[in-house]
Design an enzyme around this catalytic site. Sequence first.
Site, PDB file in Angstrom:
ATOM      1  CB  ALA A 132      72.372 -11.484 -24.866  1.00 52.70           C
TER       2      ALA A 132
ATOM      3  N   GLY B 178      73.363  -5.867 -22.523  1.00 56.21           N
ATOM      4  CA  GLY B 178      72.377  -6.164 -21.522  1.00 56.21           C
ATOM      5  C   GLY B 178      73.180  -5.797 -20.070  1.00 56.21           C
TER       6      GLY B 178
END
Length: 660
Positions: A68, A107
């Site tokens: 992220a 992510g």
Amino acid sequence: MPARFDMNAVTATITGSVAVITVDNPPVHALSTPVRSGLIAAVRAVEMDPALQGSVIATAGRTFIAGADIGEMDRPLGEPQLPAVIAAITACSKPLVAALHGSVLGGGLEIALACRARLAEPGTSFGFPEVKIGLIPGASGTQRLLRLTNFDTAVRIVTGGKPVTAIEALRLGLIDQIVDGPVLQAAIDLIASGRAANAQVFPTSLALSEREAARPNPETLEALRAEVTKAARGQRAPLAALALMEATASLPFAEGLAEERAAFLQLRASREAKALRRLFLAERNAGRSPELQGVKPLAIGTLGVVGAGLMGCGIAFAALNAGLRVVLAESSSEAMERGRGRMAELFEAAIQSRRLTSARAAELEAALAITTDFALFRGCDAVIEAVFEDLAVKHEVFAKLEAVVRPDCMLATNTSYLDLDAIAAGLKEPSRFLGLHFFSPAHVMRLLEVVRGAKTSPPVLATGVALGRKLGKIPVITGVCEGFCGNRILKAYRIVAETMVEEGAAPEVVDGAMTDFGFPMGPFAVQDMAGIEIAYANRKLKPALAADGRRLGLVELLVEAGRLGRKNGKGWYAYPEGARQGQPDPDVTALIHADAARRDIPQKTFSQATIREALLAAMRAEGRAILDEGIVARAEDIDLVMVHGYGFPAHKGGPMFGTA
Ligand code: NAI
């Protein structure tokens, strides 16, 4: 299909019937808002374009998406959120294949796992490091992992935050293939050949989500919980991850996703996550300073180290591992041989623990010269002094160094407590001189205090910072004062700790208050480890400090009673043969009581909370003074020092966190 999405954060090129979607957000392709929206748009465009069979998701540069955008996390969530990206990927009816290299983290791994297939270069690493910033995966990571591997492994990957290698990832089923050649081309070929669309070989994400999650093994679950709890040391996120994975292991995928997202959002807003994020950003900023803007560091290829003792050898070892050539000098051939033995032990330990292969160790050893001949320093770009803590000895060493080194060679001292400017006063050219204060063991501890002397020039300071970075350290710039930043704060809270012991709190009670808070050891256990006589010698050296006899009594009494700490089996605690931890010692209790009676010190009882608050307040007050005096520029830097040099629990943010 368009070539650019969201201002170039994501681009697309077409090869035959295959699109290559490239995320381009250097340096690590963090999942910032434009990357997320660009990815959704690009995947939808692939779906809409009848000429396309499928698409590769890839990145340029040295890594895949490494997680992220942490800088965005202190703001409200921006749209689209990551689950929408994952949903767009899984909704695509054409095969999407992830072409992976570098680090595939957080992510980035969630995106890869949502694709139909995953191909990786051999050196790729995979992981969910979210716990390190107080989070858990929040966009299907835990749920997909539970459907790819067994429960215990999935839990360890998420709660430990450590990456796994490509070979391990292949074995666990996180990836489909390790590709020796160009991974991008292999991914294109997989789609173009039609094989990626074969649901037998590469199950669709719908098929994966319909699988049952791995269930916890009732026989080992409690042991796993104990393992995770112990490793978490009071940090919330790893336990939240375990609780979530346990609770969702029996739920359908969609419900598991909702639970995961809710847990993620709750943690994201927590104080713990804020504290860890702030430290993460502070670490990235460490060593940056307005005065160094545009200042170029000198290049360091060969490093000299004077003194092959505990610190000198650790520094030399760190430098060799960072690819530098090292000249390590001692004062006599006996000391040189001892140093040689120490270096050999460091290499041996690294080989034993598989941090180095024998072949690599041999290469590094070849880059090391151990000598008594200072003339070898002529070839060095910088020299760090790590000899005895004695001003006269240091002056003598620097005089010898100045006679041999090149005019552009940086000179540094590793002194802990001596006045850096008094050392500089003996130099002909003090502008090239600074402090580089390493922590023991120097090849392990990540903190480095880069100490700016009164005359240190900006390029030399910048070089100290750059050298620290090169050695994998966190370089925190500090000014000159006694103990610099860290030892000065340590001393302030030790005084309070000792005062409380004089007033009736047992050392183990004070230590217990701090270990409960999250420190690996309390102040007395730490002092036993370092050797009580260091504090004793320091106090003797500075009689002015001893004016308040009440404060200094116990250390002196202990040392004079022959209690030096762990090294001779007795200090604040007793260390009987084979004991891993110190044990409260009635002799020490008697010594403390007798001292209190002699000096008429009223005895009190202290709660753990009172002790903790008093010690934290002492750290904060000293930190505040350090900021006010301009010794350190940012409160975050002080927190980095205390977390990385003194065991302050990272998830509590550091003594200055929350003090504004
Ligand atoms: P040490 O006693 O293990 O090593 C000092 C070495 O310097 C010895 O091997 C000695 O033979 C050598 N030496 C003495 N005079 C010399 C000379 N004229 N030329 C060449 N070599 C000479 O001491 P240690 O613990 O490594 O400390 C070194 C310095 O690092 C001190 O200034 C100390 O305050 C500082 N320091 C120590 C830390 C620790 O935890 N031990 C932490 C941070 C800094």
